[in-house]
Scaffold this motif. Sequence first.
Motif, PDB file in Angstrom:
ATOM      1  N   GLU A  10       2.996 -32.924   9.632  1.00 54.26           N
ATOM      2  CA  GLU A  10       2.533 -32.496   8.310  1.00 54.26           C
ATOM      3  C   GLU A  10       2.286 -30.990   8.269  1.00 54.26           C
ATOM      4  N   TRP A  11       1.667 -30.456   9.323  1.00 57.86           N
ATOM      5  CA  TRP A  11       1.445 -29.012   9.391  1.00 57.86           C
ATOM      6  C   TRP A  11       2.785 -28.276   9.402  1.00 57.86           C
ATOM      7  N   ALA A  12       3.718 -28.770  10.191  1.00 58.20           N
ATOM      8  CA  ALA A  12       5.030 -28.127  10.294  1.00 58.20           C
ATOM      9  C   ALA A  12       5.776 -28.178   8.967  1.00 58.20           C
ATOM     10  N   LYS A  13       5.667 -29.293   8.255  1.00 57.02           N
ATOM     11  CA  LYS A  13       6.337 -29.429   6.963  1.00 57.02           C
ATOM     12  C   LYS A  13       5.791 -28.413   5.966  1.00 57.02           C
ATOM     13  N   MET A  14       4.477 -28.269   5.911  1.00 55.62           N
ATOM     14  CA  MET A  14       3.863 -27.289   5.009  1.00 55.62           C
ATOM     15  C   MET A  14       4.297 -25.871   5.378  1.00 55.62           C
ATOM     16  N   ALA A  15       4.259 -25.564   6.655  1.00 57.04           N
ATOM     17  CA  ALA A  15       4.645 -24.229   7.105  1.00 57.04           C
ATOM     18  C   ALA A  15       6.107 -23.944   6.784  1.00 57.04           C
ATOM     19  N   ASP A  16       6.958 -24.940   6.934  1.00 54.96           N
ATOM     20  CA  ASP A  16       8.382 -24.753   6.641  1.00 54.96           C
ATOM     21  C   ASP A  16       8.605 -24.441   5.162  1.00 54.96           C
ATOM     22  N   MET A  17       7.922 -25.158   4.292  1.00 47.79           N
ATOM     23  CA  MET A  17       8.066 -24.902   2.853  1.00 47.79           C
ATOM     24  C   MET A  17       7.589 -23.487   2.501  1.00 47.79           C
ATOM     25  N   LEU A  18       6.479 -23.070   3.059  1.00 44.77           N
ATOM     26  CA  LEU A  18       5.969 -21.727   2.785  1.00 44.77           C
ATOM     27  C   LEU A  18       6.897 -20.656   3.350  1.00 44.77           C
ATOM     28  N   ALA A  19       7.481 -20.907   4.505  1.00 49.39           N
ATOM     29  CA  ALA A  19       8.424 -19.949   5.087  1.00 49.39           C
ATOM     30  C   ALA A  19       9.673 -19.824   4.217  1.00 49.39           C
ATOM     31  N   GLN A  20      10.125 -20.930   3.635  1.00 48.19           N
ATOM     32  CA  GLN A  20      11.277 -20.882   2.740  1.00 48.19           C
ATOM     33  C   GLN A  20      10.957 -20.045   1.504  1.00 48.19           C
ATOM     34  N   ILE A  21       9.765 -20.223   0.955  1.00 49.07           N
ATOM     35  CA  ILE A  21       9.346 -19.428  -0.203  1.00 49.07           C
ATOM     36  C   ILE A  21       9.285 -17.954   0.174  1.00 49.07           C
ATOM     37  N   ARG A  22       8.734 -17.683   1.332  1.00 46.49           N
ATOM     38  CA  ARG A  22       8.633 -16.289   1.795  1.00 46.49           C
ATOM     39  C   ARG A  22      10.015 -15.660   1.936  1.00 46.49           C
ATOM     40  N   ASN A  23      10.976 -16.417   2.428  1.00 42.05           N
ATOM     41  CA  ASN A  23      12.343 -15.901   2.562  1.00 42.05           C
ATOM     42  C   ASN A  23      12.977 -15.628   1.202  1.00 42.05           C
ATOM     43  N   LYS A  24      12.750 -16.502   0.239  1.00 47.52           N
ATOM     44  CA  LYS A  24      13.288 -16.288  -1.112  1.00 47.52           C
ATOM     45  C   LYS A  24      12.638 -15.064  -1.761  1.00 47.52           C
ATOM     46  N   LEU A  25      11.360 -14.858  -1.489  1.00 48.20           N
ATOM     47  CA  LEU A  25      10.695 -13.673  -2.014  1.00 48.20           C
ATOM     48  C   LEU A  25      11.255 -12.397  -1.397  1.00 48.20           C
ATOM     49  N   TYR A  26      11.714 -12.473  -0.160  1.00 43.46           N
ATOM     50  CA  TYR A  26      12.328 -11.305   0.467  1.00 43.46           C
ATOM     51  C   TYR A  26      13.596 -10.908  -0.281  1.00 43.46           C
ATOM     52  N   ILE A  27      14.380 -11.902  -0.673  1.00 46.34           N
ATOM     53  CA  ILE A  27      15.592 -11.628  -1.442  1.00 46.34           C
ATOM     54  C   ILE A  27      15.223 -10.987  -2.779  1.00 46.34           C
ATOM     55  N   LEU A  28      14.218 -11.541  -3.447  1.00 47.26           N
ATOM     56  CA  LEU A  28      13.741 -10.990  -4.711  1.00 47.26           C
ATOM     57  C   LEU A  28      13.253  -9.554  -4.514  1.00 47.26           C
ATOM     58  N   GLN A  29      12.517  -9.338  -3.450  1.00 44.23           N
ATOM     59  CA  GLN A  29      12.007  -8.013  -3.121  1.00 44.23           C
ATOM     60  C   GLN A  29      13.156  -7.032  -2.910  1.00 44.23           C
ATOM     61  N   SER A  30      14.141  -7.424  -2.127  1.00 46.90           N
ATOM     62  CA  SER A  30      15.277  -6.555  -1.831  1.00 46.90           C
ATOM     63  C   SER A  30      16.094  -6.232  -3.077  1.00 46.90           C
ATOM     64  N   ASP A  31      16.288  -7.238  -3.912  1.00 42.67           N
ATOM     65  CA  ASP A  31      17.082  -7.051  -5.125  1.00 42.67           C
ATOM     66  C   ASP A  31      16.405  -6.133  -6.136  1.00 42.67           C
TER      67      ASP A  31
END
Length: 65
Positions: A5-26
């Motif tokens: 459960e901890w890993a699942k939550m962390a994975d979802m947040l990491a995916q959001i963080r990665n998408k925000l990086y793309i938004l940030q770069s763009d």
Amino acid sequence: MDAKEWAKMADMLAQIRNKLYILQSDNENINREVFLKAVITREYLALVLTNIDTFARWDDNGWIK
């Protein structure tokens, strides 16, 4: 919670963080407000991910009930 459960939550947040990086770069040179909000949110998520890792370790040791 268990480790999965901890890993699942962390994975979802990491995916959001990665998408925000793309938004940030763009938006770095286009929309400064979007860029800055993405940077700040990514920093907060990094702190949250660090805390989730700590909670998972504590939970693994039986310190969280």
